[in-house]
Design a protein around this motif. Sequence first.
Motif, PDB file in Angstrom:
ATOM      1  N   SER A   1     -11.998   0.222  -1.671  1.00 34.74           N
ATOM      2  CA  SER A   1     -13.167   0.683  -1.052  1.00 34.74           C
ATOM      3  C   SER A   1     -13.573  -0.343   0.022  1.00 34.74           C
ATOM      4  O   SER A   1     -13.898   0.002   1.147  1.00 34.74           O
ATOM      5  N   GLU A   2     -13.663  -1.503  -0.660  1.00 34.67           N
ATOM      6  CA  GLU A   2     -14.142  -2.805   0.318  1.00 34.67           C
ATOM      7  C   GLU A   2     -13.060  -3.134   1.178  1.00 34.67           C
ATOM      8  O   GLU A   2     -13.468  -2.858   2.578  1.00 34.67           O
ATOM      9  N   ILE A   3     -11.950  -2.798   0.994  1.00 37.89           N
ATOM     10  CA  ILE A   3     -10.786  -3.146   1.924  1.00 37.89           C
ATOM     11  C   ILE A   3     -10.776  -1.874   2.990  1.00 37.89           C
ATOM     12  O   ILE A   3     -10.904  -2.146   4.494  1.00 37.89           O
TER      13      ILE A   3
ATOM     14  N   LEU B   1       0.905  -1.243  -0.120  1.00 34.96           N
ATOM     15  CA  LEU B   1       0.120  -0.107   0.039  1.00 34.96           C
ATOM     16  C   LEU B   1       0.729   1.211   0.166  1.00 34.96           C
ATOM     17  O   LEU B   1       0.413   2.173  -0.798  1.00 34.96           O
ATOM     18  N   HIS B   2       1.867   1.184   0.756  1.00 27.10           N
ATOM     19  CA  HIS B   2       2.827   2.382   0.805  1.00 27.10           C
ATOM     20  C   HIS B   2       3.438   2.507  -0.437  1.00 27.10           C
ATOM     21  O   HIS B   2       3.841   3.776  -0.876  1.00 27.10           O
ATOM     22  N   CYS B   3       3.760   1.375  -1.113  1.00 26.82           N
ATOM     23  CA  CYS B   3       4.237   1.417  -2.416  1.00 26.82           C
ATOM     24  C   CYS B   3       3.222   2.352  -3.523  1.00 26.82           C
ATOM     25  O   CYS B   3       3.626   3.071  -4.512  1.00 26.82           O
ATOM     26  N   VAL B   4       2.178   1.571  -3.468  1.00 27.59           N
ATOM     27  CA  VAL B   4       1.389   2.214  -4.423  1.00 27.59           C
ATOM     28  C   VAL B   4       0.925   3.765  -3.908  1.00 27.59           C
ATOM     29  O   VAL B   4       0.774   4.463  -4.827  1.00 27.59           O
ATOM     30  N   ARG B   5       1.069   4.056  -2.755  1.00 25.04           N
ATOM     31  CA  ARG B   5       0.899   5.500  -2.278  1.00 25.04           C
ATOM     32  C   ARG B   5       2.021   6.452  -3.250  1.00 25.04           C
ATOM     33  O   ARG B   5       1.443   7.406  -3.628  1.00 25.04           O
ATOM     34  N   SER B   6       3.357   5.748  -3.257  1.00 22.91           N
ATOM     35  CA  SER B   6       4.380   6.578  -3.768  1.00 22.91           C
ATOM     36  C   SER B   6       4.093   6.622  -5.321  1.00 22.91           C
ATOM     37  O   SER B   6       4.518   7.776  -5.933  1.00 22.91           O
ATOM     38  N   ILE B   7       3.440   5.656  -5.896  1.00 20.52           N
ATOM     39  CA  ILE B   7       3.076   5.839  -7.347  1.00 20.52           C
ATOM     40  C   ILE B   7       2.127   6.700  -7.677  1.00 20.52           C
ATOM     41  O   ILE B   7       2.193   7.662  -8.711  1.00 20.52           O
ATOM     42  N   VAL B   8       1.042   6.755  -6.802  1.00 23.23           N
ATOM     43  CA  VAL B   8      -0.147   7.623  -7.000  1.00 23.23           C
ATOM     44  C   VAL B   8       0.403   9.245  -6.754  1.00 23.23           C
ATOM     45  O   VAL B   8       0.053  10.019  -7.399  1.00 23.23           O
ATOM     46  N   ASP B   9       1.196   9.400  -5.852  1.00 23.42           N
ATOM     47  CA  ASP B   9       1.563  10.708  -5.510  1.00 23.42           C
ATOM     48  C   ASP B   9       2.812  11.161  -6.188  1.00 23.42           C
ATOM     49  O   ASP B   9       3.280  12.338  -6.179  1.00 23.42           O
TER      50      ASP B   9
ATOM     51  N   THR C   1      -3.273   4.947   4.861  1.00 23.79           N
ATOM     52  CA  THR C   1      -2.819   4.787   3.550  1.00 23.79           C
ATOM     53  C   THR C   1      -3.530   4.885   2.195  1.00 23.79           C
ATOM     54  O   THR C   1      -3.748   5.600   1.327  1.00 23.79           O
ATOM     55  N   ILE C   2      -4.534   4.023   2.634  1.00 22.79           N
ATOM     56  CA  ILE C   2      -5.806   3.774   1.363  1.00 22.79           C
ATOM     57  C   ILE C   2      -6.547   5.198   1.352  1.00 22.79           C
ATOM     58  O   ILE C   2      -6.895   5.410   0.164  1.00 22.79           O
ATOM     59  N   LEU C   3      -6.888   5.778   2.600  1.00 21.94           N
ATOM     60  CA  LEU C   3      -7.547   7.135   2.422  1.00 21.94           C
ATOM     61  C   LEU C   3      -6.878   7.890   1.497  1.00 21.94           C
ATOM     62  O   LEU C   3      -7.470   8.624   0.579  1.00 21.94           O
ATOM     63  N   TYR C   4      -5.611   8.131   1.526  1.00 25.95           N
ATOM     64  CA  TYR C   4      -4.606   9.005   0.856  1.00 25.95           C
ATOM     65  C   TYR C   4      -4.729   8.583  -0.557  1.00 25.95           C
ATOM     66  O   TYR C   4      -4.915   9.322  -1.367  1.00 25.95           O
ATOM     67  N   ILE C   5      -4.789   7.506  -0.750  1.00 29.99           N
ATOM     68  CA  ILE C   5      -4.507   6.898  -2.250  1.00 29.99           C
ATOM     69  C   ILE C   5      -5.948   7.381  -2.927  1.00 29.99           C
ATOM     70  O   ILE C   5      -5.961   7.800  -4.187  1.00 29.99           O
ATOM     71  N   LEU C   6      -7.132   6.905  -2.338  1.00 28.98           N
ATOM     72  CA  LEU C   6      -8.145   7.308  -2.853  1.00 28.98           C
ATOM     73  C   LEU C   6      -8.581   8.620  -3.203  1.00 28.98           C
ATOM     74  O   LEU C   6      -9.285   9.151  -4.031  1.00 28.98           O
ATOM     75  N   SER C   7      -8.175   9.380  -2.138  1.00 25.68           N
ATOM     76  CA  SER C   7      -8.546  10.691  -2.132  1.00 25.68           C
ATOM     77  C   SER C   7      -7.563  11.466  -3.243  1.00 25.68           C
ATOM     78  O   SER C   7      -8.262  12.425  -3.775  1.00 25.68           O
ATOM     79  N   GLU C   8      -6.486  10.888  -3.391  1.00 22.59           N
ATOM     80  CA  GLU C   8      -5.480  11.651  -4.551  1.00 22.59           C
ATOM     81  C   GLU C   8      -6.429  11.079  -6.007  1.00 22.59           C
ATOM     82  O   GLU C   8      -6.298  12.032  -6.822  1.00 22.59           O
ATOM     83  N   THR C   9      -6.636   9.807  -6.208  1.00 19.28           N
ATOM     84  CA  THR C   9      -7.003   9.419  -7.451  1.00 19.28           C
ATOM     85  C   THR C   9      -8.351   9.847  -7.811  1.00 19.28           C
ATOM     86  O   THR C   9      -8.823  10.049  -8.880  1.00 19.28           O
ATOM     87  N   LEU C  10      -9.354  10.276  -6.697  1.00 21.00           N
ATOM     88  CA  LEU C  10     -10.567  10.991  -7.066  1.00 21.00           C
ATOM     89  C   LEU C  10     -10.451  12.353  -7.241  1.00 21.00           C
ATOM     90  O   LEU C  10     -11.544  12.968  -7.541  1.00 21.00           O
ATOM     91  N   THR C  11      -9.405  13.082  -7.406  1.00 19.37           N
ATOM     92  CA  THR C  11      -9.491  14.446  -7.467  1.00 19.37           C
ATOM     93  C   THR C  11      -9.811  14.799  -8.928  1.00 19.37           C
ATOM     94  O   THR C  11      -9.889  16.131  -9.174  1.00 19.37           O
ATOM     95  N   ALA C  12      -9.480  13.803  -9.922  1.00 18.50           N
ATOM     96  CA  ALA C  12      -9.598  14.172 -11.278  1.00 18.50           C
ATOM     97  C   ALA C  12     -11.060  14.531 -11.513  1.00 18.50           C
ATOM     98  O   ALA C  12     -11.863  13.887 -11.361  1.00 18.50           O
ATOM     99  N   ASP C  13     -11.164  15.817 -12.460  1.00 19.86           N
ATOM    100  CA  ASP C  13     -12.585  16.038 -13.147  1.00 19.86           C
ATOM    101  C   ASP C  13     -12.853  15.525 -14.336  1.00 19.86           C
ATOM    102  O   ASP C  13     -12.380  15.832 -15.353  1.00 19.86           O
ATOM    103  N   SER C  14     -13.096  13.979 -14.392  1.00 17.25           N
ATOM    104  CA  SER C  14     -13.014  13.439 -15.639  1.00 17.25           C
ATOM    105  C   SER C  14     -14.242  12.428 -15.921  1.00 17.25           C
ATOM    106  O   SER C  14     -14.927  12.040 -14.866  1.00 17.25           O
ATOM    107  N   GLU C  15     -14.705  12.074 -17.028  1.00 16.11           N
ATOM    108  CA  GLU C  15     -15.867  10.952 -17.053  1.00 16.11           C
ATOM    109  C   GLU C  15     -15.461   9.807 -16.347  1.00 16.11           C
ATOM    110  O   GLU C  15     -16.462   9.243 -15.792  1.00 16.11           O
ATOM    111  N   GLU C  16     -14.388   9.118 -16.603  1.00 16.32           N
ATOM    112  CA  GLU C  16     -13.895   7.969 -16.026  1.00 16.32           C
ATOM    113  C   GLU C  16     -14.058   7.987 -14.206  1.00 16.32           C
ATOM    114  O   GLU C  16     -14.473   7.191 -13.725  1.00 16.32           O
ATOM    115  N   THR C  17     -13.335   9.348 -13.849  1.00 15.78           N
ATOM    116  CA  THR C  17     -13.476   9.382 -12.413  1.00 15.78           C
ATOM    117  C   THR C  17     -15.001   9.521 -12.072  1.00 15.78           C
ATOM    118  O   THR C  17     -15.177   9.030 -10.811  1.00 15.78           O
ATOM    119  N   SER C  18     -15.832  10.334 -12.524  1.00 13.44           N
ATOM    120  CA  SER C  18     -17.163  10.382 -12.170  1.00 13.44           C
ATOM    121  C   SER C  18     -17.899   8.845 -11.865  1.00 13.44           C
ATOM    122  O   SER C  18     -18.737   8.639 -11.196  1.00 13.44           O
TER     123      SER C  18
END
Length: 568
Positions: free
Chosen positions: A347-349, A309-317, A380-397
């Motif tokens: 989200s389930e995790i 999860l920390h590794c994924v956070r660094s990728i997203v960040d 860590t998951i809170l941070y990952i999801l918060s970052e990836t959901l910041t985009a204003d796009s059709e896919e993210t919606s």
Amino acid sequence: MSKESIREKTIKLATPQKTTVDWGFVLQECRHQRMRLEESSGTKEDWASFLDLFYQYGTHIASQLSIYCQRLSARKGSSSVDGKEVIRDTRNALRIAVSFNSNFEASYREVVQKNSIDIWTERVLDILSSQRGDAKCRLFAAQLLSNLVTQNAHTAQKINKLVSFAPSNSQICSSLQNVVVSFDGDDVAESTSRSFNWVDMMLCASKSNNREALAAIVAALHNMFASGVELSTNSLLVSTILRQLIAANSIKGLIQGESSEDMTDAATEWIVILISKYCKEGKLPSLYRAISGESFVMETCLLEQLVLLHCVRSIVDDPIGQATDRYGRLGSKVDGFGSLATHLFLSEILASLLARSFVSKQVGSSSKEDTSLVDSASSTILYILSETLTADSEETSQIRICMGQNTELIPVACKALGDVYDRITLRNTGRNARETLIDDDEQAQMVGLVRLLGNLAYGCKDNQDAIRQTAVPVPESVTDARHGEERGGLHVLLSCTAYSHACFTLREWAVVAIRNVLENNTANQELVEQLEAKQGVQSAVMNDMGIQVNVEPKSGKVEVRTLEKIIG
């Protein structure tokens, strides 16, 4: 240089024998010709000359590697591998082999890789699979393996057939038997006939404390996948890779939230690159499950899963790329399906971990170490999801809608936010706003939850309604007056702004979240407009003065009474 102009030959292996090659001279000649290629941009004659050098010394390199491997497989008491001459010659031979397979023009590189894979591979794998040996020889062998599978589907498939991802059960049993024999005092010679696997090669590099060689081995695995071999989610392979991400003594600091930037090296960087490839292919859920194997449970978190999860956070960040690209780092950019599946899984995790943490805090049923793992994973998951959901796009919606409809994340997050808010309120009873105490973990959790809810609500009426409709009961421990009070997720978000003095970041994110929850939602706007003060706030100053302020719920009339009168 066209492929037709390359003189292809087949190099045949001879019986290994001591070579009389002046490896120092050959290495200098190789470097000299490489410089000419770089300076002249590779004329036909220069390429032909360099190719002739490869054909001339290819078998000699193979013989030198065979001599080294024979000494590696010998018993410690007999001709050991520490002969300075053998090590020196093998180092030079491997340097030359790496140089031959460097990233040249594609048609030339493919010819050299094709021949190299046939004459050197098994010797290279022998070196990498041995726990003995010279550190430089192991490093150069790993670099050579990486070069052999770079941008070449043919050689990548050959390596994939020759090297399994993890040892079989019979191989593991055989290794354990050898360990037992060695404990009994008997010297065990390494097998001259073995089955190769990536796990053993990585562990041999790690046990010899050769992080540079480990980096090259992981690079080879990445390059093999990049050349067309299907990504593996073998449990033992994944766990081994993640255990090598950082030093073991830094994992404890990772759990406690300490920075591990000073622990990163080339191996760390290549592992992150490899994990990033898995994530972009939508394989994060498979990786996460593979770590615990058949015993996978969402409510728990293992050390390796936390490291992932920390590794994924660094990728997203990673600041490289636009914010609209970040959701794609967790799945396929072609159709978004991989990214959607990954977001639903996370989200389930997160919902499971938050629910477990809430129960644990209520009944005190988990150990401190388990609680730390769960809390760190949740953060860590809170941070990952918060970052990836910041985009204003059709896919993210679409991802936001599916997360709200198909998971319990919104109601669980609202209740978790209410729980931490109530605990802070209870602890700070009698203090004024400027005296409010909130520890770092509480601040991080509240900010993370508020930010997540705000991002989920952005442009999504269903999620806005879900936040309002989620009931967040007030526990009896807070105050008798508020116990049983009806409130929803929107009430909790509004309440968070009260702690602006103790946590300015919380107030700012709460304002953003409230704006997103109210935007174009009449029901939510009306609820806020109807809110009235229903109870006076009792401060320490009021207690000292002996007075209390009451508010009549229906009329809103304020009444000031003395504490003596109330008590009497």
